[in-house]
Design a protein around this motif. Structure first.
Motif, PDB file in Angstrom:
ATOM      1  N   VAL A 336       0.889  -1.286   0.110  1.00 54.99           N
ATOM      2  CA  VAL A 336      -0.032   0.018   0.110  1.00 54.99           C
ATOM      3  C   VAL A 336       0.919   1.299   0.096  1.00 54.99           C
ATOM      4  CG1 VAL A 336      -1.675   1.272   1.467  1.00 54.99           C
ATOM      5  CG2 VAL A 336      -1.990  -1.053   0.934  1.00 54.99           C
ATOM      6  N   ALA A 337       1.798   1.177   0.840  1.00 59.09           N
ATOM      7  CA  ALA A 337       2.955   2.410   0.702  1.00 59.09           C
ATOM      8  C   ALA A 337       3.550   2.713  -0.484  1.00 59.09           C
ATOM      9  CB  ALA A 337       3.907   2.185   2.054  1.00 59.09           C
ATOM     10  N   TRP A 338       3.942   1.613  -0.963  1.00 60.43           N
ATOM     11  CA  TRP A 338       4.368   1.689  -2.486  1.00 60.43           C
ATOM     12  C   TRP A 338       3.433   2.355  -3.629  1.00 60.43           C
ATOM     13  CZ3 TRP A 338       7.425  -2.630  -5.429  1.00 60.43           C
ATOM     14  CH2 TRP A 338       8.144  -1.933  -6.536  1.00 60.43           C
ATOM     15  N   LEU A 339       2.384   2.041  -3.337  1.00 60.02           N
ATOM     16  CA  LEU A 339       1.158   2.467  -4.462  1.00 60.02           C
ATOM     17  C   LEU A 339       1.014   3.877  -4.130  1.00 60.02           C
ATOM     18  CD1 LEU A 339      -1.201  -0.696  -4.455  1.00 60.02           C
ATOM     19  CD2 LEU A 339       0.140   0.090  -6.168  1.00 60.02           C
ATOM     20  N   LEU A 340       0.678   4.144  -2.736  1.00 59.09           N
ATOM     21  CA  LEU A 340       0.249   5.644  -2.504  1.00 59.09           C
ATOM     22  C   LEU A 340       1.394   6.427  -2.667  1.00 59.09           C
ATOM     23  CD1 LEU A 340      -1.858   5.099   0.738  1.00 59.09           C
ATOM     24  CD2 LEU A 340      -2.718   6.032  -1.569  1.00 59.09           C
ATOM     25  N   GLY A 341       2.807   6.012  -2.328  1.00 57.55           N
ATOM     26  CA  GLY A 341       3.764   6.941  -2.304  1.00 57.55           C
ATOM     27  C   GLY A 341       4.053   7.168  -3.814  1.00 57.55           C
ATOM     28  N   GLY A 342       4.068   6.189  -4.536  1.00 56.95           N
ATOM     29  CA  GLY A 342       4.528   6.109  -6.053  1.00 56.95           C
ATOM     30  C   GLY A 342       3.431   7.092  -6.805  1.00 56.95           C
ATOM     31  N   TRP A 343       2.291   6.964  -6.369  1.00 55.87           N
ATOM     32  CA  TRP A 343       1.081   7.881  -7.014  1.00 55.87           C
ATOM     33  C   TRP A 343       1.226   9.277  -6.683  1.00 55.87           C
ATOM     34  CZ3 TRP A 343      -3.494   9.926  -4.374  1.00 55.87           C
ATOM     35  CH2 TRP A 343      -4.302  10.503  -5.539  1.00 55.87           C
ATOM     36  N   LEU A 344       1.721   9.444  -5.256  1.00 53.57           N
ATOM     37  CA  LEU A 344       1.936  11.104  -4.792  1.00 53.57           C
ATOM     38  C   LEU A 344       3.322  11.462  -5.191  1.00 53.57           C
ATOM     39  CD1 LEU A 344       0.336  10.639  -1.455  1.00 53.57           C
ATOM     40  CD2 LEU A 344      -0.849  11.836  -3.360  1.00 53.57           C
ATOM     41  N   TRP A 345       4.307  10.699  -5.562  1.00 51.09           N
ATOM     42  CA  TRP A 345       5.840  11.116  -5.706  1.00 51.09           C
ATOM     43  C   TRP A 345       5.999  11.953  -6.737  1.00 51.09           C
ATOM     44  CZ3 TRP A 345       9.371  10.887  -1.925  1.00 51.09           C
ATOM     45  CH2 TRP A 345      10.758  11.477  -2.153  1.00 51.09           C
ATOM     46  N   ASP A 346       6.672  12.930  -6.679  1.00 51.63           N
ATOM     47  CA  ASP A 346       7.198  13.941  -8.154  1.00 51.63           C
ATOM     48  C   ASP A 346       8.288  13.065  -8.642  1.00 51.63           C
ATOM     49  OD1 ASP A 346       7.041  15.674  -9.795  1.00 51.63           O
ATOM     50  OD2 ASP A 346       8.080  17.370  -8.487  1.00 51.63           O
ATOM     51  N   GLY A 347       7.701  12.165  -9.824  1.00 48.81           N
ATOM     52  CA  GLY A 347       8.789  11.282 -10.299  1.00 48.81           C
ATOM     53  C   GLY A 347       8.086  10.083 -11.060  1.00 48.81           C
ATOM     54  N   PRO A 348       8.752   9.171 -11.776  1.00 45.77           N
ATOM     55  CA  PRO A 348       8.319   8.017 -12.242  1.00 45.77           C
ATOM     56  C   PRO A 348       7.707   7.197 -11.070  1.00 45.77           C
ATOM     57  CG  PRO A 348      10.249   8.523 -13.309  1.00 45.77           C
ATOM     58  CD  PRO A 348      10.094   9.445 -12.259  1.00 45.77           C
ATOM     59  N   PHE A 349       6.684   6.356 -11.284  1.00 48.93           N
ATOM     60  CA  PHE A 349       6.000   5.493 -10.444  1.00 48.93           C
ATOM     61  C   PHE A 349       6.992   4.407 -10.085  1.00 48.93           C
ATOM     62  CE2 PHE A 349       3.798   1.576  -9.165  1.00 48.93           C
ATOM     63  CZ  PHE A 349       2.999   2.056  -8.090  1.00 48.93           C
ATOM     64  N   LEU A 350       7.797   3.640 -10.814  1.00 47.46           N
ATOM     65  CA  LEU A 350       8.573   2.627 -10.594  1.00 47.46           C
ATOM     66  C   LEU A 350      10.016   3.147  -9.963  1.00 47.46           C
ATOM     67  CD1 LEU A 350       8.186   0.453 -13.926  1.00 47.46           C
ATOM     68  CD2 LEU A 350       7.091   0.031 -11.892  1.00 47.46           C
ATOM     69  N   HIS A 351      10.311   4.342 -10.238  1.00 51.66           N
ATOM     70  CA  HIS A 351      11.531   4.932  -9.469  1.00 51.66           C
ATOM     71  C   HIS A 351      11.100   5.389  -8.004  1.00 51.66           C
ATOM     72  CE1 HIS A 351      13.408   5.945 -13.669  1.00 51.66           C
ATOM     73  NE2 HIS A 351      13.102   4.645 -13.570  1.00 51.66           N
ATOM     74  N   PHE A 352      10.100   5.302  -7.517  1.00 48.59           N
ATOM     75  CA  PHE A 352       9.695   5.816  -6.225  1.00 48.59           C
ATOM     76  C   PHE A 352      10.623   5.076  -5.121  1.00 48.59           C
ATOM     77  CE2 PHE A 352       7.277   4.973  -2.397  1.00 48.59           C
ATOM     78  CZ  PHE A 352       7.307   6.065  -1.914  1.00 48.59           C
ATOM     79  N   PRO A 353      10.487   3.806  -4.987  1.00 46.75           N
ATOM     80  CA  PRO A 353      11.476   3.325  -4.123  1.00 46.75           C
ATOM     81  C   PRO A 353      13.063   3.489  -4.089  1.00 46.75           C
ATOM     82  CG  PRO A 353       9.999   1.557  -5.001  1.00 46.75           C
ATOM     83  CD  PRO A 353       9.847   2.753  -5.943  1.00 46.75           C
ATOM     84  N   ALA A 354      13.531   3.650  -5.259  1.00 46.12           N
ATOM     85  CA  ALA A 354      15.011   3.902  -5.409  1.00 46.12           C
ATOM     86  C   ALA A 354      15.195   5.501  -4.888  1.00 46.12           C
ATOM     87  CB  ALA A 354      15.431   3.794  -6.739  1.00 46.12           C
ATOM     88  N   GLU A 355      14.443   6.320  -5.538  1.00 45.36           N
ATOM     89  CA  GLU A 355      14.707   7.550  -5.232  1.00 45.36           C
ATOM     90  C   GLU A 355      14.165   8.087  -3.599  1.00 45.36           C
ATOM     91  OE1 GLU A 355      11.900  10.048  -7.798  1.00 45.36           O
ATOM     92  OE2 GLU A 355      13.115   9.362  -9.545  1.00 45.36           O
ATOM     93  N   LEU A 356      13.256   7.452  -3.015  1.00 45.93           N
ATOM     94  CA  LEU A 356      13.183   7.453  -1.623  1.00 45.93           C
ATOM     95  C   LEU A 356      14.278   7.110  -0.741  1.00 45.93           C
ATOM     96  CD1 LEU A 356      11.166   8.429   0.529  1.00 45.93           C
ATOM     97  CD2 LEU A 356      10.148   6.013   0.798  1.00 45.93           C
ATOM     98  N   TRP A 357      15.033   5.977  -1.177  1.00 46.24           N
ATOM     99  CA  TRP A 357      16.073   5.329  -0.475  1.00 46.24           C
ATOM    100  C   TRP A 357      17.252   6.269  -0.900  1.00 46.24           C
ATOM    101  CZ3 TRP A 357      17.085   1.951   2.911  1.00 46.24           C
ATOM    102  CH2 TRP A 357      18.434   1.725   3.236  1.00 46.24           C
ATOM    103  N   GLN A 358      17.520   6.988  -1.797  1.00 46.57           N
ATOM    104  CA  GLN A 358      18.687   7.979  -1.878  1.00 46.57           C
ATOM    105  C   GLN A 358      18.453   8.866  -1.039  1.00 46.57           C
ATOM    106  OE1 GLN A 358      18.886   8.622  -5.949  1.00 46.57           O
ATOM    107  NE2 GLN A 358      19.654   6.723  -6.768  1.00 46.57           N
ATOM    108  N   LEU A 359      16.897   9.719  -1.188  1.00 45.69           N
ATOM    109  CA  LEU A 359      16.750  10.541  -0.078  1.00 45.69           C
ATOM    110  C   LEU A 359      16.951  10.432   1.344  1.00 45.69           C
ATOM    111  CD1 LEU A 359      15.463  13.495   0.098  1.00 45.69           C
ATOM    112  CD2 LEU A 359      13.297  12.584   0.533  1.00 45.69           C
ATOM    113  N   LEU A 360      16.446   9.430   1.856  1.00 43.97           N
ATOM    114  CA  LEU A 360      16.735   8.810   3.145  1.00 43.97           C
ATOM    115  C   LEU A 360      18.225   8.839   3.417  1.00 43.97           C
ATOM    116  CD1 LEU A 360      13.868   6.626   3.829  1.00 43.97           C
ATOM    117  CD2 LEU A 360      13.926   8.474   4.438  1.00 43.97           C
TER     118      LEU A 360
END
Length: 758
Positions: A336-360
């Motif tokens: 659920v977090a991947w779906l909501l976060g990828g939909w709200l994230w300012d960027g490609p949906f599939l790149h959301f986990p990698a970009e969030l990890w880089q940010l953290l």
């Protein structure tokens, strides 16, 4: 409002109202202060307020009457002396405490409102249309909730900071830890007695009432506070062990009292409801088997109580299943977090986990707000906030599992004695139900030369022999004592009660005494109280203490509680609790026809209500005629049946002719004349069955004639006097002594100017 003016601190409850007279008798001052505090609290209870409003009574009048009750004041004074003797602190005036911790709660709603509005403004441009609509609609709801929370807290703080009279705590009233006892056991009963004495009465000769309540329920919670019920409560509070005989006439409510005790309706407020084991005495018994039956019932009752009060024991499989469910929940939350976060994230949906990890990975403590919030676009902020909330929820869920394991271990260790009691009860129950059989043995074979062999076998079988009666009694006493101690130490209950009902239904008194004599070895267990219903014949032996003869009953029981039939006021209270607003004339009719016996009173009241199913608002005369006609028909069948069993003589034939006229006679004058005819020729020879039948039938017919003559539509309020109770007394005498019933009825008719039978 309960009273015409608000209750304020009076001359007894306000420490600032000291005067010289109060200082001269400080003990009386504290007692009156305690009484006023308890009365105000009792009158504020919902049930009391509702009753005052329903009966149109002024709370100020009730308050004044209770404060002037010297008996109530004396009871509180004695309780204060007991508390002082136990070492509780005395009166210590103190001012109202001021608690400023509530000020912090005002900041929480304010921060929530500011944060919500700030986030809404910052993310408005990046939100889709449906999310804008949702947040706008949620705004007034959130503001309303915040406003309500602030107003409640402000009201609480205002009450804390408002100057006023000093509050009274337990140490100030001199009641200590027994303040609740004083409220429930001393003040509230007096208030209920006041309400009963001043309740609104309804008069009329039409049978009308509000919706019936618990009329057809034999185990109703509406218990009439009789002296016997109050004494049972006192016995439960003070008796640590012993055996109590519960006696009274058939239908006086012995079984109802035992069932009420089992349901927790008869016990003090300071102690929890006792654990009651209820057994019915057998008509044909074996003492050993009956003690085993009691033992089995005790085990079953203990297991039922522990099943309700103790949490179930959870093994490692249960915790493994819980852990698996937690992991499954964690996986679902991650998706659920991947779906909501990828939909709200300012960027490609599939790149959301990698970009969030880089940010953290770039975040360094303590600089968290800048990288995660200030430097991010609105969509990323919302995504981070949603993920943080989901992570917090999952962290709490994962941590709850080891915490639950720790809490269960601590609870299991705390309840180790109760778990041991449960295991012991299961073991005892198995030993009672089954005969244990165990077989063991060995065998062998030795081969010899020339084809010969040598072998030997041995087998032993051990079967547990049946316990003798003394051994059964010892086993029961040991288990009952351990059960009472473990339940008390575990905080389950303070008392174990073993109630043996229906002993009075054993036809032969000698047989009932023999049963008591055979089982009295189980009496006297510490922490275990025995309650046994006995017959009137057994009560007679108990009431003759001091004479030279002592029987089994006298030596077995330490105390006697006798359940008397209802008084006129108690019968009226019983009926009006079930038929609100019923006229008083019908309450008196039910009491007289039933003799005040609770079982017969219930039957008579049901019969009265059944009349309303056939007639609309039936009159008193009509209801009386229907009930009396039914009584005459039933008794006539009984009388003729008794006559058939007797030897046929000329005297019996003459009496039989009159008995057959009973169900056909309906007028009161004709019934009185028939009663005189039935009584004609009666003697005092009670050994003659025909003469005894003559007495029984004539007294009953005269009773019915008297009821018909009295309970007519002309029975007005001024004629409803306590003297009508003598009719109920005569009704009870019909089953005990027909001679006395006839004499009571003739005296009653003479006092009420009714024609005497000739």
């Amino acid at each position: 409002m309960l009273w015409d003016h608000p209750p304020v601190a009076g001359k007894w409850s306000d420490p600032r109202a000291f005067d010289e007279e109060a200082l001269d008798d400080f003990d009386l001052w504290t007692t009156r202060a305690a009484l006023e505090s308890l009365v105000d609290e009792a009158l504020g209870e919902t049930s009391i307020r509702h009753t005052l409003r329903r009966e149109d009574l002024a709370g100020s009048d009730a308050r004044e009457a209770l404060l002037e009750n010297e008996t109530l004041l004396a009871k509180l004074r004695m309780l204060q002396d007991q508390v002082a003797a136990e070492g509780d602190a005395g009166f210590r005036p103190r001012t109202r405490p001021i608690r400023i911790g509530g000020l912090g709660w005002l900041a929480v709603p304010a921060l929530f409102a500011v944060g919500y509005l700030t986030l809404l403004v910052a993310a408005w441009d990046a939100m889709p249309v449906f999310l804008r609509i949702f947040t706008v609609l949620a705004l007034p709801c959130g503001l309303a909730a915040v406003t309500a929370r602030v107003l409640r807290q402000v009201a609480t703080l205002r009450a804390q900071f408002t100057p006023g009279p000093a509050e009274f705590g337990e140490e100030q009233l001199g009641l200590g830890h027994r303040r609740e006892f004083a409220l429930r056991e001393i003040v509230l009963p007096e208030i209920r007695d006041y309400l009963v004495a001043h309740r609104r009465l309804y008069y009329g000769t039409k049978l009308v009432f509000e919706k019936q309540r618990d009329l057809y329920e034999e185990n109703s919670d509406r218990i009439v506070p009789t002296p016997a019920a109050k004494r049972l409560r006192r016995i439960l509070d003070r008796a640590g062990s012993g055996a109590v005989a519960l006696g009274g006439q058939r239908g006086s409510g012995k079984s109802t009292a035992i069932l009420s005790l089992q349901r927790g309706l008869i016990h003090g407020t300071e102690n929890p409801a006792p654990l009651v084991v209820l057994a019915a005495a057998p008509a044909d018994y074996d003492a050993r088997d009956f003690v085993l039956h009691l033992h089995s019932l005790l085990c079953q009752t203990v297991l039922e109580r522990l099943r309700a009060d103790l949490p179930p024991i959870e093994d490692w499989r249960t915790w493994l299943r819980r852990g698996a469910r937690r992991l499954a929940g964690l996986t679902g939350s991650a998706a659920v977090a991947w779906l909501l976060g990828g939909w709200l994230w300012d960027g490609p949906f599939l790149h959301f986990p990698a970009e969030l990890w880089q940010l953290l990975a770039q975040v360094r403590f303590p600089d968290l707000i800048g990288p995660l919030w200030t430097d991010q676009p609105a969509g990323n902020r919302i995504a981070v906030l949603v993920l943080a909330l989901l992570a917090l929820v999952e962290a709490v869920q994962l941590l709850s599992l080891p915490v639950a394991v720790l809490v269960a271990a601590v609870r299991h260790r705390h309840n180790a004695e109760l778990h041991a009691l449960r295991a012991d009860a299961h073991q005892q129950l198995d030993r009672i139900r089954y005969l244990l059989t165990h077989t063991s043995g060995w065998s062998g074979k030795l081969l010899l030369p020339a084809g010969a062999d040598l072998g030997r076998t041995r087998s032993t079988q051990r079967a547990r022999q049946q316990l003798t009666h003394p051994e059964v009694v010892t086993e029961f006493r040991t288990f009952a004592e351990q059960t009472a101690a473990r339940l008390r130490d575990g905080g389950i209950t303070e008392r174990l009660v073993v109630a043996i009902d229906e002993l009075d239904k054993i036809g032969e008194p000698d047989k009932a005494q023999q049963l008591v004599n055979d089982i009295k070895g189980i009496f006297g267990v510490p922490g275990c109280l025995y309650l046994v219903s006995v017959s009137d014949d057994a009560l007679l032996s108990l009431e003759q203490r001091g004479l030279a003869v002592r029987d089994a009953m006298d030596s077995a029981f330490s105390e006697l509680v006798r359940l008397e039939p209802f008084t006129l006021d108690e019968s009226r209270l019983w009926i009006t609790e079930r038929l609100p607003r019923v006229p008083e004339q019908f309450c008196h009719l039910g009491h007289c026809l039933s003799g005040g016996l609770p079982r017969d009173l219930r039957r008579t009241t049901i019969d009265m209500v059944d009349v309303t199913a056939e007639l609309y608002e039936p009159s008193l005369s009509a209801v009386t005629a229907i009930l009396v006609r039914a009584e005459l028909t039933a008794k006539a069948t009984t009388f003729t049946g008794q006559a058939r069993t007797l030897e046929q003589t000329g005297e019996l034939t003459e009496l039989w002719t009159k008995l057959l006229r009973i169900p056909e006679t309906h007028e009161s004058v004709e019934l009185a004349a028939l009663a005189a005819g039935l009584h004609e020729g009666a003697t005092n020879d009670i050994g003659d069955p025909v003469n005894l039948l003559r007495h029984h039938s004539s007294a009953f017919v005269l009773f019915c004639a008297t009821v018909l003559e009295l309970f007519t539509d002309a029975l007005t309020e001024d004629r409803l006097t306590p003297a009508l109770h003598q009719l109920a007394v005569a009704r009870r005498y019909l089953a005990l002594d027909p001679h006395l019933a006839w004499a009571t009825l003739t005296d009653f008719r003479k006092a009420h100017d009714l024609e005497l039978p000739e």
